[in-house]
Enzyme design. Structure first.
Site, PDB file in Angstrom:
ATOM      1  N   LYS A   9     -57.328 -53.616 -18.551  1.00  0.00           N
ATOM      2  CA  LYS A   9     -56.390 -52.558 -18.167  1.00  0.00           C
ATOM      3  C   LYS A   9     -57.126 -51.231 -18.057  1.00  0.00           C
ATOM      4  O   LYS A   9     -57.880 -50.844 -18.946  1.00  0.00           O
ATOM      5  CB  LYS A   9     -55.281 -52.453 -19.202  1.00  0.00           C
ATOM      6  CG  LYS A   9     -54.286 -51.339 -18.935  1.00  0.00           C
ATOM      7  CD  LYS A   9     -53.041 -51.553 -19.763  1.00  0.00           C
ATOM      8  CE  LYS A   9     -52.885 -50.537 -20.827  1.00  0.00           C
ATOM      9  NZ  LYS A   9     -51.570 -50.593 -21.486  1.00  0.00           N
ATOM     10  N   SER A  25     -55.965 -53.678  -0.284  1.00  0.00           N
ATOM     11  CA  SER A  25     -56.784 -53.632  -1.493  1.00  0.00           C
ATOM     12  C   SER A  25     -56.690 -52.313  -2.235  1.00  0.00           C
ATOM     13  O   SER A  25     -56.005 -51.377  -1.819  1.00  0.00           O
ATOM     14  CB  SER A  25     -58.258 -53.936  -1.212  1.00  0.00           C
ATOM     15  OG  SER A  25     -58.851 -52.893  -0.474  1.00  0.00           O
ATOM     16  N   THR A  57     -52.498 -56.365  -5.626  1.00  0.00           N
ATOM     17  CA  THR A  57     -53.501 -56.363  -4.567  1.00  0.00           C
ATOM     18  C   THR A  57     -54.793 -56.900  -5.164  1.00  0.00           C
ATOM     19  O   THR A  57     -54.778 -57.517  -6.230  1.00  0.00           O
ATOM     20  CB  THR A  57     -53.657 -54.954  -3.943  1.00  0.00           C
ATOM     21  OG1 THR A  57     -54.458 -55.057  -2.762  1.00  0.00           O
ATOM     22  CG2 THR A  57     -54.222 -53.953  -4.903  1.00  0.00           C
ATOM     23  N   TYR A  58     -55.905 -56.679  -4.477  1.00  0.00           N
ATOM     24  CA  TYR A  58     -57.201 -57.126  -4.982  1.00  0.00           C
ATOM     25  C   TYR A  58     -58.172 -55.951  -4.951  1.00  0.00           C
ATOM     26  O   TYR A  58     -57.970 -54.967  -4.249  1.00  0.00           O
ATOM     27  CB  TYR A  58     -57.738 -58.301  -4.161  1.00  0.00           C
ATOM     28  CG  TYR A  58     -57.988 -57.941  -2.712  1.00  0.00           C
ATOM     29  CD1 TYR A  58     -59.240 -57.501  -2.286  1.00  0.00           C
ATOM     30  CD2 TYR A  58     -56.967 -58.013  -1.777  1.00  0.00           C
ATOM     31  CE1 TYR A  58     -59.460 -57.143  -0.966  1.00  0.00           C
ATOM     32  CE2 TYR A  58     -57.181 -57.664  -0.457  1.00  0.00           C
ATOM     33  CZ  TYR A  58     -58.427 -57.227  -0.067  1.00  0.00           C
ATOM     34  OH  TYR A  58     -58.638 -56.865   1.228  1.00  0.00           O
ATOM     35  N   GLY A  73     -54.290 -49.858   2.860  1.00  0.00           N
ATOM     36  CA  GLY A  73     -53.319 -50.659   3.601  1.00  0.00           C
ATOM     37  C   GLY A  73     -51.901 -50.374   3.156  1.00  0.00           C
ATOM     38  O   GLY A  73     -51.557 -49.234   2.810  1.00  0.00           O
ATOM     39  N   ALA A  74     -51.069 -51.412   3.130  1.00  0.00           N
ATOM     40  CA  ALA A  74     -49.650 -51.238   2.792  1.00  0.00           C
ATOM     41  C   ALA A  74     -49.453 -50.613   1.419  1.00  0.00           C
ATOM     42  O   ALA A  74     -48.500 -49.856   1.203  1.00  0.00           O
ATOM     43  CB  ALA A  74     -48.938 -52.588   2.862  1.00  0.00           C
ATOM     44  N   ALA A  75     -50.356 -50.886   0.471  1.00  0.00           N
ATOM     45  CA  ALA A  75     -50.234 -50.318  -0.882  1.00  0.00           C
ATOM     46  C   ALA A  75     -50.304 -48.795  -0.861  1.00  0.00           C
ATOM     47  O   ALA A  75     -49.782 -48.137  -1.765  1.00  0.00           O
ATOM     48  CB  ALA A  75     -51.318 -50.887  -1.785  1.00  0.00           C
TER      49      ALA A  75
END
Length: 116
Positions: A9, A25, A57-58, A73-75
């Site tokens: 974390k 990502s 995501t990654y 991207g979308a994130a």
């Protein structure tokens, strides 16, 4: 029996960039990745403390020492630059092993995302 537990974390890091035109990502400073035992390509869950968004995501490696936390991207639509997020990864492990497992929990400086 296998269970999924929190492995790593990064607690309360600040979003430094949001790049809608990149293909998915989260880019994370490589120093932060090392400290939290995270690797490129690893799946992460992200919680945005500012708006309550939760998404997955990654990871891709960011420049070492940069403090970079960039949603791509979308994130990128889930955050604003300056938002505080928590980034978590999980691992599958045997139930008995999980009882003694100690996750990597890192508390960087939330103003700079540098290790303290």
């Amino acid at each position: 029996m296998m269970i999924e537990v929190m492995k790593s974390k990064l607690h309360c890091v600040r979003v430094t960039e949001a790049n809608l035109n990149y293909m998915g990502s989260i880019t994370i400073d490589e120093d932060l990745m090392d400290a939290a035992n995270l690797i490129a390509g690893e799946k992460v869950s992200i919680v945005n403390n500012n708006n309550g968004e939760r998404f997955e995501t990654y990871i891709i490696k960011g420049e070492r020492g940069s403090g970079c936390i960039c949603l791509n991207g979308a994130a990128a639509r889930k955050v604003q630059v300056g938002d505080i997020v928590i980034i978590m990864s999980y691992a599958l492990m045997d139930f008995e092993e999980a009882k003694n497992f100690k996750p990597w929990v890192i508390f960087p400086d939330s103003a700079t995302n540098k290790l303290v």
